[in-house]
Scaffold this active site. Structure first.
Site, PDB file in Angstrom:
ATOM      1  N   ASP A   1      49.132  90.581  78.964  1.00 35.19           N
ATOM      2  CA  ASP A   1      48.656  91.320  77.199  1.00 35.19           C
ATOM      3  C   ASP A   1      49.832  89.705  76.782  1.00 35.19           C
ATOM      4  OD1 ASP A   1      48.222  93.587  77.056  1.00 35.19           O
ATOM      5  OD2 ASP A   1      49.498  94.396  76.835  1.00 35.19           O
TER       6      ASP A   1
ATOM      7  N   ASP B   1      42.659 102.097  72.480  1.00 38.32           N
ATOM      8  CA  ASP B   1      44.437 102.324  72.299  1.00 38.32           C
ATOM      9  C   ASP B   1      44.213 103.790  72.342  1.00 38.32           C
ATOM     10  OD1 ASP B   1      44.621  99.812  73.137  1.00 38.32           O
ATOM     11  OD2 ASP B   1      44.203  99.371  70.971  1.00 38.32           O
TER      12      ASP B   1
HETATM   13  O1  1PR Z   1      42.127  95.287  68.231  1.00 36.55           O
HETATM   14  O2  1PR Z   1      40.528  93.836  68.336  1.00 36.55           O
HETATM   15  O3  1PR Z   1      42.715  92.539  67.978  1.00 36.55           O
HETATM   16  O4  1PR Z   1      43.162  93.841  70.011  1.00 36.55           O
HETATM   17  C1  1PR Z   1      43.813  93.759  70.713  1.00 36.55           C
HETATM   18  C2  1PR Z   1      43.893  94.354  71.910  1.00 36.55           C
HETATM   19  O5  1PR Z   1      45.847  93.910  72.050  1.00 36.55           O
HETATM   20  C3  1PR Z   1      43.473  96.174  72.536  1.00 36.55           C
HETATM   21  O6  1PR Z   1      43.004  95.567  73.387  1.00 36.55           O
HETATM   22  C4  1PR Z   1      45.206  96.192  72.191  1.00 36.55           C
HETATM   23  O7  1PR Z   1      45.303  97.761  73.344  1.00 36.55           O
HETATM   24  C5  1PR Z   1      45.407  95.400  73.100  1.00 36.55           C
HETATM   25  N1  1PR Z   1      47.105  95.619  72.793  1.00 36.55           N
HETATM   26  C6  1PR Z   1      47.331  95.437  70.939  1.00 36.55           C
HETATM   27  N2  1PR Z   1      48.586  96.139  71.300  1.00 36.55           N
HETATM   28  C7  1PR Z   1      49.671  95.903  72.112  1.00 36.55           C
HETATM   29  C8  1PR Z   1      51.011  96.622  72.573  1.00 36.55           C
HETATM   30  O8  1PR Z   1      51.275  96.800  73.701  1.00 36.55           O
HETATM   31  N3  1PR Z   1      51.763  96.193  71.365  1.00 36.55           N
HETATM   32  N4  1PR Z   1      48.361  96.052  74.490  1.00 36.55           N
HETATM   33  C9  1PR Z   1      47.791  95.799  72.639  1.00 36.55           C
HETATM   34  C10 1PR Z   1      47.583  96.779  74.522  1.00 36.55           C
HETATM   35  C11 1PR Z   1      47.267  96.432  77.243  1.00 36.55           C
HETATM   36  C12 1PR Z   1      46.816  97.945  78.366  1.00 36.55           C
HETATM   37  C13 1PR Z   1      47.897  98.176  79.149  1.00 36.55           C
HETATM   38  C14 1PR Z   1      47.979  99.014  79.876  1.00 36.55           C
HETATM   39  C15 1PR Z   1      48.465  98.673  81.666  1.00 36.55           C
HETATM   40  N5  1PR Z   1      48.259  96.933  76.062  1.00 36.55           N
HETATM   41  O9  1PR Z   1      45.883  97.133  78.499  1.00 36.55           O
HETATM   42  O10 1PR Z   1      47.831  96.746  79.741  1.00 36.55           O
HETATM   43  O11 1PR Z   1      48.145  99.941  79.270  1.00 36.55           O
HETATM   44  O12 1PR Z   1      49.749  98.922  81.256  1.00 36.55           O
HETATM   45  P1  1PR Z   1      50.892  99.331  82.368  1.00 36.55           P
HETATM   46  O13 1PR Z   1      49.440  99.052  83.382  1.00 36.55           O
HETATM   47  O14 1PR Z   1      52.209  98.283  82.889  1.00 36.55           O
HETATM   48  O15 1PR Z   1      51.044 100.437  82.443  1.00 36.55           O
HETATM   49  P2  1PR Z   1      42.638  93.690  68.749  1.00 36.55           P
END
Ligand code: 1PR
Length: 523
Positions: free
Chosen positions: A224, A379
Site C-alpha cells: 500500500d 473492500d
Molecule cells: O478505490 O480504485 O482508488 O483503489 C484503492 C485501493 O486501495 C483499493 O484496492 C483498496 O483496497 C486500497 N486501499 C484504500 N485504502 C486503504 C487503506 O488501507 N486505508 N488498502 C487501502 C487496503 C490492501 C489490502 C491489504 C490486505 C493485506 N489494503 O490488500 O494489503 O488487507 O493486509 P495484511 O496482510 O496486513 O492483513 P480505488
C-alpha cells in the site's frame, strides 16, 4: 540487436526491460522495413487476436512478417505472438492469422477458472536452445484464456496441463513461440530469453521431463503506497485500513526497494495499491508512475497496480477516461490494473439499469487489454443480521456469530478505502464484475486487515463459489499455517499478504518453505 515488434496495443515494456537487463539493445519496429531487416525478432503479442491482426494488416506488417518467418531467421513469439503464427483463432473466427503453423487457437474449455493465470510447468517434448541451463521442472508465468492447437505434432515444443493438456510452446526451425511469459517468469524466464538471444547456444533436452504439470498457488506481496505528511512516497500498512499511528502515516519502507526484495525472496507477484487514489489523480501522481517504472526494470514477475482508476476531470476541465489512466499504468510497467471504488459504482449502475453500458472502465479496459489485465479489488466489511430475510443481499451462515449472537452476515462493499459503505454485497459485486469482463478478484476484508488473525475463509468460499475467475485471498495473514488453511479449505488460487512481510515477521521464503510438499507452489 534485438528487434521488437510493438504494434502499440499494450504493455511491452516488461519485455524490453527483461531483454535490456540481459545487456542487449532493443530496436522497436517503426515501419515494415524494420521487420525485413531484423536479425532476431521478438513479437510479444498483447490484447486480443482480432484487434492484433487488424493492426498488423493496417500497418502493412503481415507480408513482411510472413517473409521474415520464411527466411529462416530467429523469431520468438510470446503469448498472442504465438497465436498470430496460426491460421485462425476462436477469439475472432473470421480473422486470418499468419498461417505459418497449421492449426487454430482454441478457447479453454475446462471446468476451472479461466483465464489460466499463474505459474505452471512445462512437459518438454523435444530439444531446444531455449532450455540450456534449465533442469526441466521450472515453472513459468501464464495468463491466457485461449491456447494453440497445432496440426503437426512435430511443432510441439512443450505441453502444459490445466484441466487437460495443451500446447504451451512451439518450435519450427528457428521460429520459437511460448504461451507463457518468459519476461515475467523470474530468473528462469530471463535464462530462457538469454538462450534465445545469445549466439552459439546448443539445443538441449533437460533431464527432468514431467509427464504432467500443475498450476501453483501464488503468494503475492502487497504494497500500500501513499505520500506521508512530509510528502515522501512510502509503503504503509493499516489496521483495518487505518494507516496512522500516533497521528503519523506508518512508514514501512521504500516501495521500489521493498518490491525488489520480495521478488528476490520468491514472491510470485507484486501488487501496488495507491491508497489515496480515490482523492488524488494518478496521472498527476508522477512519483507513483516512477515507482512502477523503476520496479519493472528490476522485478520480473507480474506487477499489478491499483488506485484511482476511474474517469477524471482535471482543474482545466480536461476529461481523462479510466482507460487513459490504465494505459499510463500499463506503459509504466504494470501487467494488470486493479479497480476498487469505481467497480462498485459501475456495478450499482448495472444493477439499476439491468444492462451493460459498454463504456464502463471494466468493459473498456478488458476490451483493449484483455480480461486478464483487469483485477477488481473488493473492500468488504461484515454486517451481521439475525435472519437471512432481513436484507436483500447474499447472506451466509457464519461460525463466528456477531456481537448480539447473530448467526448470519453479509459482506458490505465499501468505497474510498473503507470510508463509505454501500448497499451492495461482495458476492454480487464479484459476479457483476465478472460478467462485465473482469479477469480476477482481489478479495480484501476490512475486519481482518492487519489483524494477523487469518483469512476470512467464509468470505472467500462465498465469493469463490459465485465466480469462475481466479480469486486472490487477502487480509489477515499472520502465520504460515494461515496460507495452508486458505489453500486447503477454499479454492482460492492465490493468497496475498502485506503486514507480516513488511514487518519481516514471516518472510515470503518461510511461507513457501512451509507450504512446499503440502500444496503446489513455485520453488
Ligand atoms: O478505490 O480504485 O482508488 O483503489 C484503492 C485501493 O486501495 C483499493 O484496492 C483498496 O483496497 C486500497 N486501499 C484504500 N485504502 C486503504 C487503506 O488501507 N486505508 N488498502 C487501502 C487496503 C490492501 C489490502 C491489504 C490486505 C493485506 N489494503 O490488500 O494489503 O488487507 O493486509 P495484511 O496482510 O496486513 O492483513 P480505488
Amino acid at each position: 540487436m534485438i528487434t521488437l515488434l510493438d504494434y502499440g496495443a499494450g504493455n511491452v515494456r516488461s519485455v524490453v526491460n527483461a531483454i535490456e537487463s540481459l545487456g542487449e539493445t532493443v530496436r522497436t519496429v517503426a515501419a515494415a522495413e524494420d521487420i525485413l531487416s531484423a536479425e532476431k525478432l521478438v513479437f510479444p503479442g498483447v490484447g486480443a487476436f482480432g484487434s492484433m491482426m487488424a493492426i498488423l494488416n493496417r500497418e502493412g506488417y503481415v507480408g513482411p512478417l510472413k517473409a521474415y518467418l520464411a527466411s529462416g531467421r530467429p523469431f520468438l513469439g510470446i503469448c498472442l505472438g504465438l497465436h498470430a503464427l496460426f491460421e485462425s483463432s476462436e477469439e475472432a473466427p473470421a480473422v486470418e492469422g499468419l498461417g505459418f503453423i497449421q492449426g487454430t487457437v482454441k478457447r479453454f474449455a475446462v471446468d476451472r477458472a479461466v483465464p489460466h493465470i499463474g505459474w505452471n510447468g512445462l512437459a518438454i517434448r523435444q530439444p531446444s536452445r531455449l532450455f540450456e541451463g534449465l533442469a526441466g521442472d521450472e515453472k513459468f508465468y501464464f495468463v491466457h484464456s485461449f491456447h494453440v492447437a497445432p496440426e503437426d505434432p512435430a511443432a510441439v515444443l512443450t505441453t502444459t496441463d490445466y484441466g487437460y493438456t495443451f500446447v504451451s510452446a512451439i518450435q519450427k526451425g528457428p521460429v520459437l513461440a511460448t504461451q507463457f511469459h518468459p519476461e515475467k517468469s523470474g530468473r528462469n524466464g530471463l535464462r530462457l530469453l538469454e538462450n534465445f538471444i545469445k549466439p552459439g547456444v546448443q539445443a538441449t533436452l533437460p533431464d527432468i521431463r514431467p509427464e504432467q504439470t500443475r498450476l501453483a498457488k501464488r503468494i503475492i506481496a502487497c504494497l500500500d503506497v501513499r505520500a506521508n505528511d512530509r510528502g515522501d512516497l512510502v509503503v504503509t500498512k493499516g489496521d483495518q485500513y487505518d494507516v496512522r499511528e500516533e497521528g503519523e502515516v506508518r512508514n514501512l519502507g521504500k516501495p521500489v526497494e521493498l518490491a525488489r526484495g520480495y521478488y528476490e525472496e520468491g514472491a510470485d507477484e507484486i501488487t501496488f495499491l495507491n491508497i489515496t487514489g480515490f482523492r488524488d489523480f494518478p496521472l498527476e501522481d508522477m512519483p507513483m508512475l516512477e515507482v512502477l517504472r523503476q520496479t519493472s526494470r528490476k522485478v520480473f514477475v507480474p506487477l499489478t497496480i491499483g488506485g484511482g482508476i476511474r474517469n477524471y476531470t482535471d482543474v482545466n476541465g480536461r476529461v481523462y477516461s479510466a482507460l487513459e489512466v490504465a494505459a499510463e499504468y500499463f506503459r509504466s510497467g504494470a501487467d494488470k490494473i486493479s479497480i476498487g471504488s469505481d467497480a462498485v459504482t459501475i456495478a450499482e449502475a448495472y444493477r439499476q439499469t439491468g444492462r451493460k453500458s459498454g463504456d464502463s472502465a471494466i468493459e473498456e479496459i478488458a476490451r483493449v487489454y484483455g480480461s486478464q489485465a483487469v483485477v477488481i479489488s473488493i473492500d468488504p466489511r461484515r454486517v451481521y443480521v439475525h435472519h437471512p430475510a432481513d436484507v436483500d443481499h447474499h447472506v451466509i451462515e457464519t461460525a463466528l456469530p456477531g456481537p448480539e449472537g447473530q448467526k448470519y452476515c453479509w459482506y458490505q462493499c465499501t468505497v474510498k478505502g473503507g470510508r463509505e459503505g454501500r448497499d451492495l454485497d461482495a458476492v454480487t459485486l464479484a459476479r457483476v464484475c465478472e460478467e462485465l469482463g473482469a479477469g480476477e478478484i482481489l478479495l480484501n476484508c476490512i475486519d481482518r486487515d492487519g489483524t494477523n488473525a487469518g483469512f476470512d475463509l467464509e468470505l472467500i468460499k462465498a465469493v469463490k463459489s459465485a465466480v469462475g475467475i481466479p480469486v486472490i485471498a487477502s487480509s489477515g495473514a499472520g502465520r504460515v499455517d494461515h496460507f495452508l488453511d486458505v489453500f486447503r479449505r477454499t479454492e482460492a488460487e492465490s493468497a496475498l499478504a502485506a503486514g507480516i512481510f513488511h514487518r519481516r515477521e514471516v518472510p515470503i521464503g518461510t511461507v513457501k518453505g512451509f507450504l512446499r510438499g503440502k500444496v503446489e507452489i513455485r520453488s
